[in-house]
Design a protein around this motif. Structure first.
Motif, PDB file in Angstrom:
ATOM      1  N   GLU A  79       0.823  -1.208   0.000  1.00 54.31           N
ATOM      2  CA  GLU A  79       0.000   0.000   0.000  1.00 54.31           C
ATOM      3  C   GLU A  79       0.863   1.267   0.000  1.00 54.31           C
ATOM      4  OE1 GLU A  79      -2.782  -0.590   3.186  1.00 54.31           O
ATOM      5  OE2 GLU A  79      -3.896  -2.066   1.988  1.00 54.31           O
ATOM      6  N   GLN A  80       1.961   1.217   0.719  1.00 61.55           N
ATOM      7  CA  GLN A  80       2.880   2.355   0.700  1.00 61.55           C
ATOM      8  C   GLN A  80       3.438   2.597  -0.702  1.00 61.55           C
ATOM      9  OE1 GLN A  80       5.531   1.186   3.803  1.00 61.55           O
ATOM     10  NE2 GLN A  80       4.458   2.357   5.397  1.00 61.55           N
ATOM     11  N   HIS A  81       3.794   1.499  -1.379  1.00 62.06           N
ATOM     12  CA  HIS A  81       4.294   1.653  -2.748  1.00 62.06           C
ATOM     13  C   HIS A  81       3.194   2.199  -3.654  1.00 62.06           C
ATOM     14  CE1 HIS A  81       8.118  -0.014  -1.884  1.00 62.06           C
ATOM     15  NE2 HIS A  81       7.748  -1.270  -1.765  1.00 62.06           N
ATOM     16  N   GLY A  96       3.027   5.786  -2.856  1.00 59.10           N
ATOM     17  CA  GLY A  96       4.298   6.464  -3.150  1.00 59.10           C
ATOM     18  C   GLY A  96       4.546   6.616  -4.640  1.00 59.10           C
ATOM     19  N   LEU A  97       4.038   5.670  -5.419  1.00 53.99           N
ATOM     20  CA  LEU A  97       4.281   5.714  -6.864  1.00 53.99           C
ATOM     21  C   LEU A  97       3.151   6.413  -7.610  1.00 53.99           C
ATOM     22  CD1 LEU A  97       5.722   2.125  -7.177  1.00 53.99           C
ATOM     23  CD2 LEU A  97       6.975   4.274  -7.150  1.00 53.99           C
ATOM     24  N   THR A  98       2.225   6.977  -6.860  1.00 57.26           N
ATOM     25  CA  THR A  98       1.153   7.726  -7.514  1.00 57.26           C
ATOM     26  C   THR A  98       1.007   9.101  -6.845  1.00 57.26           C
ATOM     27  OG1 THR A  98      -0.537   6.575  -6.154  1.00 57.26           O
ATOM     28  CG2 THR A  98      -0.055   5.664  -8.333  1.00 57.26           C
ATOM     29  N   ILE A  99       0.189   9.202  -5.809  1.00 60.80           N
ATOM     30  CA  ILE A  99      -0.059  10.539  -5.244  1.00 60.80           C
ATOM     31  C   ILE A  99       0.726  10.819  -3.975  1.00 60.80           C
ATOM     32  CG2 ILE A  99      -2.313  10.850  -6.305  1.00 60.80           C
ATOM     33  CD1 ILE A  99      -3.518   9.872  -3.646  1.00 60.80           C
ATOM     34  N   GLY A 100       1.529   9.865  -3.524  1.00 62.63           N
ATOM     35  CA  GLY A 100       2.428  10.150  -2.411  1.00 62.63           C
ATOM     36  C   GLY A 100       1.873   9.749  -1.057  1.00 62.63           C
ATOM     37  N   HIS A 128      -6.257   9.447  -9.355  1.00 63.31           N
ATOM     38  CA  HIS A 128      -4.815   9.245  -9.550  1.00 63.31           C
ATOM     39  C   HIS A 128      -4.229   8.210  -8.585  1.00 63.31           C
ATOM     40  CE1 HIS A 128      -4.387  12.668 -12.308  1.00 63.31           C
ATOM     41  NE2 HIS A 128      -5.292  13.264 -11.553  1.00 63.31           N
ATOM     42  N   LYS A 129      -5.047   7.740  -7.677  1.00 65.89           N
ATOM     43  CA  LYS A 129      -4.537   6.913  -6.574  1.00 65.89           C
ATOM     44  C   LYS A 129      -4.264   5.476  -7.017  1.00 65.89           C
ATOM     45  CE  LYS A 129      -5.951   5.777  -1.804  1.00 65.89           C
ATOM     46  NZ  LYS A 129      -6.466   4.409  -1.888  1.00 65.89           N
ATOM     47  N   GLY A 130      -3.072   4.984  -6.715  1.00 65.90           N
ATOM     48  CA  GLY A 130      -2.751   3.581  -6.952  1.00 65.90           C
ATOM     49  C   GLY A 130      -3.458   2.700  -5.934  1.00 65.90           C
ATOM     50  N   GLU A 131      -3.741   1.462  -6.333  1.00 61.60           N
ATOM     51  CA  GLU A 131      -4.473   0.551  -5.452  1.00 61.60           C
ATOM     52  C   GLU A 131      -3.789  -0.806  -5.421  1.00 61.60           C
ATOM     53  OE1 GLU A 131      -7.166   1.178  -3.706  1.00 61.60           O
ATOM     54  OE2 GLU A 131      -7.983   3.027  -4.599  1.00 61.60           O
ATOM     55  N   VAL A 132      -3.705  -1.366  -4.234  1.00 58.56           N
ATOM     56  CA  VAL A 132      -3.252  -2.756  -4.130  1.00 58.56           C
ATOM     57  C   VAL A 132      -4.429  -3.660  -4.484  1.00 58.56           C
ATOM     58  CG1 VAL A 132      -2.351  -4.547  -2.606  1.00 58.56           C
ATOM     59  CG2 VAL A 132      -1.571  -2.180  -2.355  1.00 58.56           C
ATOM     60  N   ILE A 133      -4.269  -4.447  -5.514  1.00 58.68           N
ATOM     61  CA  ILE A 133      -5.344  -5.338  -5.969  1.00 58.68           C
ATOM     62  C   ILE A 133      -5.321  -6.635  -5.157  1.00 58.68           C
ATOM     63  CG2 ILE A 133      -6.225  -6.658  -7.935  1.00 58.68           C
ATOM     64  CD1 ILE A 133      -6.495  -3.606  -8.225  1.00 58.68           C
ATOM     65  N   SER A 134      -4.139  -7.163  -4.946  1.00 59.88           N
ATOM     66  CA  SER A 134      -4.039  -8.413  -4.171  1.00 59.88           C
ATOM     67  C   SER A 134      -2.612  -8.635  -3.679  1.00 59.88           C
ATOM     68  CB  SER A 134      -4.482  -9.611  -5.014  1.00 59.88           C
ATOM     69  OG  SER A 134      -3.626  -9.765  -6.133  1.00 59.88           O
ATOM     70  N   VAL A 135      -2.522  -9.345  -2.592  1.00 58.15           N
ATOM     71  CA  VAL A 135      -1.233  -9.807  -2.062  1.00 58.15           C
ATOM     72  C   VAL A 135      -1.394 -11.288  -1.786  1.00 58.15           C
ATOM     73  CG1 VAL A 135       0.397  -9.703  -0.139  1.00 58.15           C
ATOM     74  CG2 VAL A 135      -0.621  -7.587  -1.013  1.00 58.15           C
ATOM     75  N   GLU A 136      -0.599 -12.090  -2.497  1.00 60.20           N
ATOM     76  CA  GLU A 136      -0.697 -13.538  -2.317  1.00 60.20           C
ATOM     77  C   GLU A 136       0.612 -14.023  -1.710  1.00 60.20           C
ATOM     78  OE1 GLU A 136      -0.850 -17.179  -5.361  1.00 60.20           O
ATOM     79  OE2 GLU A 136      -2.172 -15.504  -5.944  1.00 60.20           O
ATOM     80  N   LYS A 137       0.510 -14.598  -0.538  1.00 60.18           N
ATOM     81  CA  LYS A 137       1.725 -15.011   0.163  1.00 60.18           C
ATOM     82  C   LYS A 137       2.362 -16.214  -0.525  1.00 60.18           C
ATOM     83  CE  LYS A 137       2.677 -13.343   3.542  1.00 60.18           C
ATOM     84  NZ  LYS A 137       3.524 -12.126   3.667  1.00 60.18           N
ATOM     85  N   GLY A 138       3.672 -16.202  -0.590  1.00 62.38           N
ATOM     86  CA  GLY A 138       4.400 -17.338  -1.156  1.00 62.38           C
ATOM     87  C   GLY A 138       5.479 -17.779  -0.189  1.00 62.38           C
ATOM     88  N   PHE A 166      -2.559  -1.617  -9.013  1.00 60.97           N
ATOM     89  CA  PHE A 166      -3.219  -0.926 -10.125  1.00 60.97           C
ATOM     90  C   PHE A 166      -2.753   0.527 -10.199  1.00 60.97           C
ATOM     91  CE2 PHE A 166      -6.626   1.925 -11.515  1.00 60.97           C
ATOM     92  CZ  PHE A 166      -6.866   1.425 -12.795  1.00 60.97           C
ATOM     93  N   TYR A 167      -2.396   0.958 -11.401  1.00 58.23           N
ATOM     94  CA  TYR A 167      -1.979   2.345 -11.647  1.00 58.23           C
ATOM     95  C   TYR A 167      -2.944   2.982 -12.636  1.00 58.23           C
ATOM     96  CZ  TYR A 167       2.498   0.692  -9.754  1.00 58.23           C
ATOM     97  OH  TYR A 167       3.471   0.154  -8.963  1.00 58.23           O
ATOM     98  N   PRO A 168      -3.578   4.092 -12.276  1.00 57.24           N
ATOM     99  CA  PRO A 168      -4.532   4.734 -13.188  1.00 57.24           C
ATOM    100  C   PRO A 168      -3.847   5.356 -14.406  1.00 57.24           C
ATOM    101  CG  PRO A 168      -4.791   5.536 -10.919  1.00 57.24           C
ATOM    102  CD  PRO A 168      -3.502   4.790 -10.975  1.00 57.24           C
ATOM    103  N   SER A 169      -4.505   5.258 -15.543  1.00 62.18           N
ATOM    104  CA  SER A 169      -3.996   5.861 -16.794  1.00 62.18           C
ATOM    105  C   SER A 169      -3.807   7.361 -16.661  1.00 62.18           C
ATOM    106  CB  SER A 169      -4.984   5.634 -17.944  1.00 62.18           C
ATOM    107  OG  SER A 169      -5.227   4.294 -18.144  1.00 62.18           O
ATOM    108  N   ALA A 170      -4.553   7.978 -15.762  1.00 60.17           N
ATOM    109  CA  ALA A 170      -4.456   9.432 -15.589  1.00 60.17           C
ATOM    110  C   ALA A 170      -3.046   9.866 -15.199  1.00 60.17           C
ATOM    111  CB  ALA A 170      -5.445   9.895 -14.518  1.00 60.17           C
ATOM    112  N   ASN A 171      -2.243   8.914 -14.723  1.00 63.77           N
ATOM    113  CA  ASN A 171      -0.929   9.285 -14.180  1.00 63.77           C
ATOM    114  C   ASN A 171       0.215   9.319 -15.183  1.00 63.77           C
ATOM    115  OD1 ASN A 171      -2.395   9.211 -11.887  1.00 63.77           O
ATOM    116  ND2 ASN A 171      -1.168   7.656 -10.842  1.00 63.77           N
TER     117      ASN A 171
END
Lengths: 397, 397
Positions: free
Chosen positions: A20-22, A25-29, A45-55, A64-69
């Motif tokens: 979530e920090q990334h 950080g990689l979109t609106i800060g 403009h906000k990036g979103e974590v779609i999923s985290v799958e533990k390995g 997810f990164y919006p095209s607006a960015n």
């Protein structure tokens, strides 16, 4: 609308929070310390974590990164999704899924497997491609005689060695006109067509002018060391209608981007999916068989990305290195029958010379179509018989 | 004439033989089976193993490649020396030494540290650079007010966030003209100059046109994500006299090329030596201090490659991330006093706002010149005093 990047991050108990920090950080800060009114404004403009799958060693993280960015070009896209994250040890970028708005900005191959086959008039068998050998330091006479020998053996395509650059003995433009004449004569005599991918090289800002000049002089294909220039450079060439030639994307230098276990891009993304989206008609990459090799799983993943249904023309798979006629059944078994069989040493190393070397391959390819064994086919092909004596037959697993 | 590439290969008892095979394979292919007459002809193209030095985990291998084999451009050079070798696990390319003929083909920085200082009229202290913060999704008013705040605090340079691309709210050309006016007014009022590096982005084949347009509109510096385009693209921009602007080379994406331990390029070669040779006036790379960090030894090696005597102008070192005013003594201790102190969070995170944030840095920089402690300097600078309260002082090792 936007894109979803799939990463492997070294496993971490706090992966969700890290992701979530990334994504921020990689979109609106930041987000939580932003006033409500501004949140409304920045939402798209906000990036979103779609999923985290533990390995076990790595977790699979989708962001997810919006095209607006970003503008709809790979330099912007790659800088966004991997510019900063590439500095984190063991952060791999293994896939990107583009929403329709972005996907539609990519050209895909101008010709692809279908168009290349139409150009050659060959529809019913794997294609045979050769590599010029030892041209460095030799003149056009040497180049011509090698091309004639290979055409006589039945090759469909041929490319420059990727380390043959502009030089006095065999200049770029002379190679084009010389090959054009020889290929034309070969067609007049035999009815068989062939494509010669000349190495388009030199300065980045001169590529388009050189490629247009090549097309004007009658070049019928281009070889391009795409990773020496960036993916976007190939896309630009693909989109230039004054060029309009099939492009063979060479994977040289991609080993540093994708070839180090646990780091970088996946081969299937870089040499597969993206190379196809930007418009590579053929993608050449190390086979799993030779001394310059990539793992079979990587090679198969590239092959799948180049050919699976995605709305674009298919890119020809050209797994290369370590291929001799006795390996054709293995190749077809691994990569399917709509591929390019590419050989250098496996043609030139034939004890009866390159014409026989190419003939041996053509006999092996025909056998694969007729579904007969190489041993059976060798009964009516002396070159193949000789190749089998030299290199043996690899039975497909 | 040619170049000598220095590699690290995983240690091998037969390293000399392996290296010789590569030296041949990457040039003329083979040697011993070539007739004597041809050997004479090919001699000037033959690669040579210069040395093999055994190490514990890696051996250091130097291979010479003759200039006769490639055109004098980095795509050709890198494809030659690393195109195929990049596929070998753990093969690192750590340095390249160019003979005078090749070295003379590189432009080096147009301005460099000396020229940048002349443009700013600042000769006697480290420079202070800020990064626009949170511009994505905001308009030109926001952009303008941020710039004004930072200039009021005494910054010398400012750059776009490297992930700010062409967008409707703050278009490329509007950012240029808006910043130009604000910077001009600031100069009229204070006599202090400043450089704004606008992010030159988009399609590869449009870069020159956009850069020329930027220059025409009065841009006074360019930010360029060089690794999204390839080193040669920056060199082309440097050589374009219709552009003629200082170029800030951003290291985004270089983590995949150089940042994975035991693989790829060395940072000192990629972000240091080559970035300088192609003409980067400033090279921005992760500092060893922040959450996006590279090892101190890598950062120092980059710094050395950017500044050591080699006949070219020096490139400004811009180690970035994790830098607050209390770190200035450490920075100067590690990187010397001819550097750019670059901060984002360390300016905007100041509890009294970005103007005070910049003032705190300027006070810390002045203290480093006067060789007084930050605690001492803070007695006459409230902003620095506040910064020290927030972040503390890092005493140099």
């Amino acid at each position: 609308m936007g894109l979803t990047a799939t990463y492997l991050f070294p496993t971490d108990a706090n992966q969700q929070k890290i992701a979530e920090q990334h994504a921020l950080g990689l979109t609106i800060g930041s987000w939580t310390d932003i006033p409500h009114l501004e949140q409304e404004q920045l939402k798209k403009h906000k990036g979103e974590v779609i999923s985290v799958e533990k390995g076990e060693l790595k977790d699979t993280v989708k962001i997810f990164y919006p095209s607006a960015n970003f503008s709809a070009d790979l330099p912007a896209i790659l800088t966004t999704v991997y510019g900063k994250l590439s500095f984190f040890e063991g952060y791999e970028l293994i896939d990107m899924d583009f929403d329709a708005d972005l996907l539609g900005k990519f050209p895909g191959p101008r010709f692809g497997t279908k168009g290349i086959r139409e150009q050659l008039g060959v529809y019913d068998r794997p294609l045979l491609k050769a590599i010029f050998k030892g041209v460095m330091g030799k003149d056009l006479k040497f180049f011509s005689s090698q091309l004639e020998d290979l055409l006589a053996g039945g090759i469909d395509l041929i490319k420059d060695d990727e380390i043959l650059f502009e030089n006095e003995l065999t200049p770029f433009l002379k190679r084009i006109t010389t090959a054009k004449e020889i290929i034309h004569n070969h067609y007049e005599n035999t009815g068989a067509r062939a494509l010669y991918a000349v190495n388009l090289s030199g300065r980045t800002h001169e590529l388009h002018e050189k490629a247009e000049q090549a097309a004007e002089l009658g070049a019928n294909a281009l070889l391009f060391n795409v990773h020496a220039y960036g993916l976007d450079a190939l896309q630009g060439l693909r989109e230039n209608n004054n060029v309009g030639l099939p492009i063979l994307a060479h994977s040289a230098l991609s080993g540093v981007l994708a070839g180090q276990a646990g780091h970088g891009y996946s081969y299937s993304l870089l040499v597969g999916k993206l190379t196809r989206l930007i418009g590579g008609d053929l993608s050449l990459y190390p086979s799993p068989y030779g001394n310059v090799a990539i793992p079979l799983s990587d090679a198969l993943a590239i092959n799948q990305a180049l050919t699976e249904e995605n709305g674009f023309e298919q890119t020809f798979s050209v797994p290369s290195a370590g291929i001799h006629p006795g390996m054709v059944p293995q190749l077809v078994n691994d990569f399917g029958d709509n591929l390019v069989v590419n050989a250098g040493g496996g043609i030139f190393g034939h004890s009866d010379g390159p014409t026989a070397g190419a003939q041996a391959f053509r006999a092996a390819i025909d056998a694969s179509v007729q579904k007969i064994s190489l041993q059976e086919a060798a009964k009516t092909s002396k070159p193949l018989q000789q190749a089998i004596t030299q290199w043996g037959v690899i039975e497909p697993n």
